[in-house]
Design an enzyme around this catalytic site. Structure first.
Site, PDB file in Angstrom:
ATOM      1  N   HIS A 102     103.342  25.665 -43.953  1.00 41.82           N
ATOM      2  CA  HIS A 102     104.351  26.620 -43.476  1.00 41.82           C
ATOM      3  C   HIS A 102     104.250  27.930 -44.241  1.00 41.82           C
ATOM      4  CE1 HIS A 102     106.757  26.025 -47.136  1.00 41.82           C
ATOM      5  NE2 HIS A 102     106.654  24.709 -46.957  1.00 41.82           N
ATOM      6  N   CYS A 123     104.328  20.921 -50.173  1.00 38.81           N
ATOM      7  CA  CYS A 123     103.794  21.455 -48.928  1.00 38.81           C
ATOM      8  C   CYS A 123     102.637  22.412 -49.185  1.00 38.81           C
ATOM      9  CB  CYS A 123     104.900  22.180 -48.149  1.00 38.81           C
ATOM     10  SG  CYS A 123     106.216  21.079 -47.580  1.00 38.81           S
TER      11      CYS A 123
END
Length: 403
Positions: free
Chosen positions: A330, A348
């Site tokens: 992301h 992430c």
């Protein structure tokens, strides 16, 4: 004169006796009418000496056992055709045996269903007849439903498995697996494998031996109606879905060099500087092959939902889910100084807004992310998203209930 009267009396007796003997003979030579039978077609009488065919249907009765094929057996003749339909007019497919003595359905009788049976027969002497009957199966104690991936009509990446997650436990795994069929537009070797989903539910996936060939058209058929998943739990409908494999896109993520590379059909499209999970603890990223599960756009990410305390609670743009445990790729503009230099995320794979916007538009669900790095939490598990690509082909085949 008495001598002349005696012979006349004797002749009269003989004539009366002959008449008495002839009377029953006349009755015996008259053909008896054929009795009406339930299997005489449209009231047409059977031929002389032709006995009606006896037809037996299994299962039978008003509380018949579900989950078994319907069989129709003829005695004293043969079956010429059989139809078995439910209340909606849906017909159970089946076939008459070569000797004409039996008909067996290709599908099982579903629970809580009334079936009408029509059997066309021919007796040994050639008389055609129709026998009609019905039976009703006992209802299901509990209905088991299925959640499917991928959705019908979608185009997915080359690592996308077929995944079925069940509402209730599946004890009869082998019987269920027999009802599942994959049809592809080109020869594709693959296998089903069972696991406990990350949600705790039973799940069965089908993955090819190697990544799909681009352009492959896939049809998934699950003829589960009438199959018991366990005692008292039944499937009461069939499922089907179709999808197409898109271009061969592979995402290479090197956590040691902090770079993400998008490859399309073997050619490098773009390299993007990234920052992965912070080394040395629970914030490390996973390694191995993770499959893009969904493009979720802007979502709220809260560290407490993944067991990391109150480290963060923020809206995150261009979110692309890689695992059920919460690993995403992301946009992470707050980590801009670390892109290409250091892994400083909470697990992430973060990148700039501009890079994330471009990358989000390029990838699709089913694209594999092949992640390498020295300091990670370990390999993505088969049930943590679509981590079955981290198993050898032989090991994956071993998870089938039919092996």
């Amino acid at each position: 004169m008495p001598r002349s009267r005696a012979p006349r009396r004797i002749r009269t007796v003989r004539i009366a006796l002959a008449a008495a003997l002839l009377a029953p003979l006349a009755v015996a030579c008259t053909a008896d009418p054929v009795p009406a039978t339930s299997n005489t077609a449209k009231g047409v009488p059977a031929k002389n000496g032709d006995r009606p065919v006896t037809v037996k249907v299994t299962p039978s009765g008003k509380r018949a056992e579900a989950g078994q094929p319907v069989t129709v057996t003829a005695t004293g003749g043969r079956l010429t055709s059989v139809t078995v339909t439910d209340a909606k007019g849906t017909e159970l497919p089946g076939k008459v045996a070569a000797d004409g003595r039996t008909w067996t359905s290709a599908r099982k009788a579903a629970p809580g269903t009334t079936y009408a049976v029509t059997a066309q027969t021919k007796a040994e002497g050639g008389t055609s007849a129709t026998e009609r009957s019905s039976f009703t199966t006992t209802p299901a104690d509990q209905v088991n439903k299925v959640d499917w991936r991928p959705g019908s009509g979608t185009t997915v990446g080359v690592a996308q498995p077929v995944s079925l997650v069940f509402d209730h436990p599946v004890k009869n795994r082998a019987e269920v697996e027999k009802q599942l069929k994959i049809t592809t537009s080109n020869p594709t070797e693959g296998s089903w494998g069972w696991m406990r989903d990350y949600s705790g539910k039973d799940r069965v996936d089908w993955r090819p031996k190697d990544y799909w060939k681009p352009g492959t058209k896939v049809t998934v058929s699950a003829e589960l109606n009438g199959t018991a998943s366990s005692a008292g739990r039944w499937f009461v409908r069939d499922y089907t879905t179709t999808f197409t494999i898109g271009s061969r896109q592979i995402v290479k993520v090197d956590l040691d060099t902090h770079q993400l590379t998008l490859l399309r059909d073997g050619e490098k499209v773009r390299r993007i500087p990234v920052s992965g999970g912070t080394p040395g603890g629970d914030k490390r990223s996973w390694r191995g092959t993770a499959v893009l599960m969904a493009k979720e756009g802007t979502i709220n990410m809260n560290s407490e939902t993944v067991g990391l305390g109150n480290a963060y609670d923020k809206d995150v743009a261009y979110s692309m889910r890689l695992t059920w445990s919460g690993m995403y790729a992301h946009a992470a503009p707050w980590n801009a100084r670390w892109f290409g230099n250091s892994n400083q995320s909470s697990g992430c794979i973060g990148m700039s807004n501009a890079d994330a916007s471009w990358f989000y538009a390029q990838v699709r669900p089913g694209d594999p992310f092949e992640i390498t790095g020295k300091d990670t939490k370990g390999v993505v598990a088969p049930n943590n998203g679509f981590g079955q690509w981290n198993m050898s082909w032989a090991d994956w085949q071993g998870t089938s209930a039919l092996r």
